[in-house]
Design an enzyme around this catalytic site. Structure first.
Site, mmCIF file in Angstrom:
data_model
loop_
_atom_site.group_PDB
_atom_site.id
_atom_site.type_symbol
_atom_site.label_atom_id
_atom_site.label_comp_id
_atom_site.label_asym_id
_atom_site.label_seq_id
_atom_site.Cartn_x
_atom_site.Cartn_y
_atom_site.Cartn_z
ATOM 1 N N ASP A 11 0.845 -1.192 0.000
ATOM 2 C CA ASP A 11 0.000 0.000 0.000
ATOM 3 C C ASP A 11 0.883 1.246 0.000
ATOM 4 O OD1 ASP A 11 -2.021 1.821 0.297
ATOM 5 O OD2 ASP A 11 -2.705 1.091 2.250
ATOM 6 N N ASP A 101 -3.749 2.401 -5.490
ATOM 7 C CA ASP A 101 -2.480 2.396 -4.749
ATOM 8 C C ASP A 101 -2.275 1.225 -3.810
ATOM 9 O OD1 ASP A 101 -4.291 3.158 -2.793
ATOM 10 O OD2 ASP A 101 -2.832 4.424 -1.793
ATOM 11 N N GLU A 102 -3.072 0.166 -3.940
ATOM 12 C CA GLU A 102 -2.814 -0.980 -3.061
ATOM 13 C C GLU A 102 -3.230 -2.289 -3.726
ATOM 14 O OE1 GLU A 102 -5.347 -1.400 0.507
ATOM 15 O OE2 GLU A 102 -6.460 0.323 -0.237
HETATM 16 MG MG LIG Z 1 -2.448 3.911 0.302
#
Ligand SMILES: [Mg+2]
Length: 396
Positions: A11, A101-102
């Site tokens: 993340d 983003d993860e």
């Molecule tokens: Mg993040």
């Protein structure tokens, strides 16, 4: 799921804000807020002052008056995300993207090629920093749920491996807020019963938790507190959209009547998304006019959601922007769809639009409708048209 701790939850830290700090050295080490209206991201320097994602901009600036506020640059974030995903996919063949983003990565059986899960995680972090210039945190555990908890604890710019024999000791020492689905309302209820740690939750029977929190929440929390999570990492992102549409009786519907249709459609779509365990980022409004011409408007949110209120706010905003057209041409059909769907299991669970626990509310509404039918709970705004002003277009 048995075996070694070999699921990675990777993340990026304060993603949008980190991209801004990467691209403008003057922003490094300073509190940075991305987005002037609602906070889309806050650097860790700004978070130290209590600034949080989805907070109204005015409140954020009062908390941290010396923060630098920058407008979002979505194309820069998208480019960075693609570069990071290339590294994910180069690291393991089994990558399940959760958002921009993860992602989860399954690295079981890769010992001989790439090293232990801890070595793979460390190398992944180094590559993201060297090749994309961004800090990323990685949690490593035997289940997806625990890997996600581990990355949350290790943030920012950290790494945490939870070995199988340490799982319950690690989990039970944490505050209840670390569990998925525990928003401010649920936390408050648990605190009211003197429960502040996951270990204290684990000592309660499922029955007791159901009485305390309702069926869905109670069962969910009971399973998580015992680290029961059998979901495998699913490679690839399922795509598609979930939508519904409705023909309007006559083309000269009033704003209130059109709004009532939008509310009903959003409720149906969000209920279906939650039932399917999906959440989405793009809200699509489809219109058909009197002359059979069609129009489509869409808006993409910073993070995926299946929350009725978040989707409704966006749909109303799109509707308001199109209203002059509708008045001029007459509306005969309205459709709402949510696209850019992701699995909802490890999403950021709540977008705290106004501080209430919307996830909990949505779950309760779904539960009641599941048992007693879709008419068992109806929004007050759909009950009668008594000339009251329509609900506000956007949250404060
Ligand atoms: Mg993040």
């Amino acid at each position: 799921m048995t075996g070694a701790a070999a699921i990675l939850h990777a993340d990026l830290d304060a993603f949008f804000a980190s991209v801004e700090q990467r691209d403008d050295p003057r922003l490094r080490g300073r509190p940075v807020i991305v987005g002037g209206g609602v906070v889309l991201a806050a650097s860790y320097e700004a978070r130290a002052y209590g600034v949080r994602t989805a907070m109204p901009g005015g409140r954020a600036r009062r908390l941290c008056p010396h923060a630098v506020v920058v407008p979002p640059r979505m194309s820069a974030y998208s480019t960075a995300s693609k570069a990071v995903y290339r590294i994910f996919e180069d690291t393991s063949p089994v990558v399940e993207g959760l958002s921009i983003d993860e992602a989860f990565l399954d690295v079981r059986g890769m010992e001989h090629i790439s090293g232990t899960p801890a070595q793979i995680a460390a190398k992944l972090r180094l590559r993201v920093l060297e090749q994309v210039g961004l800090p990323i945190t990685v949690g490593v555990a035997r289940t997806k749920f625990l890997a996600k908890v581990a990355s949350g604890v290790a943030k920012p710019n950290g790494m945490l491996v939870v070995p199988p024999e340490r799982e319950l000791a690690f989990l039970h020492s944490l505050p209840v807020e670390r569990l998925w689905g525990v928003g401010p309302a649920t936390a408050l209820k648990l605190h009211g019963h003197g429960i502040t740690t996951v270990g204290e939750v684990a000592r309660l029977s499922e029955r007791r938790l159901v009485v305390m929190l309702g069926r869905a929440s109670g069962r969910h929390l009971h399973a998580l507190a015992h680290n029961r999570d059998r979901r495998p990492v699913l490679a690839g992102r399922r795509r598609g959209s979930i939508g519904a549409q409705r023909a309007l009786g006559r083309s000269s519907a009033s704003p209130d009547e059109v709004d009532a249709s939008v509310i009903a459609l959003v409720e149906r779509v969000c209920g279906r998304m939650r039932a399917a365990g999906r959440a989405g980022r793009t809200v699509v409004l489809r219109l058909r006019f009197d002359d059979y011409a069609r129009a489509t408007r869409s808006h993409t949110l910073p993070c995926a959601t299946a929350q009725t209120d978040a989707i409704l706010t966006t749909a109303r905003m799109l509707m308001a922007a199109t209203w002059p057209d509708i008045e001029r041409r007459g509306l005969t059909l309205v459709g709402i769809a949510v696209a850019n769907l992701e699995n909802a299991d490890a999403l950021q669970l709540s977008l705290p639009l106004d501080g209430h626990d919307r996830d909990a509310l949505d779950l309760v509404v779904d539960d009641v409708r599941g048992r007693y039918g879709s008419k068992a709970i109806v929004r007050a705004v759909l009950l009668g048209r008594d000339g009251r002003p329509p609900p506000p277009l956007l949250p404060d």
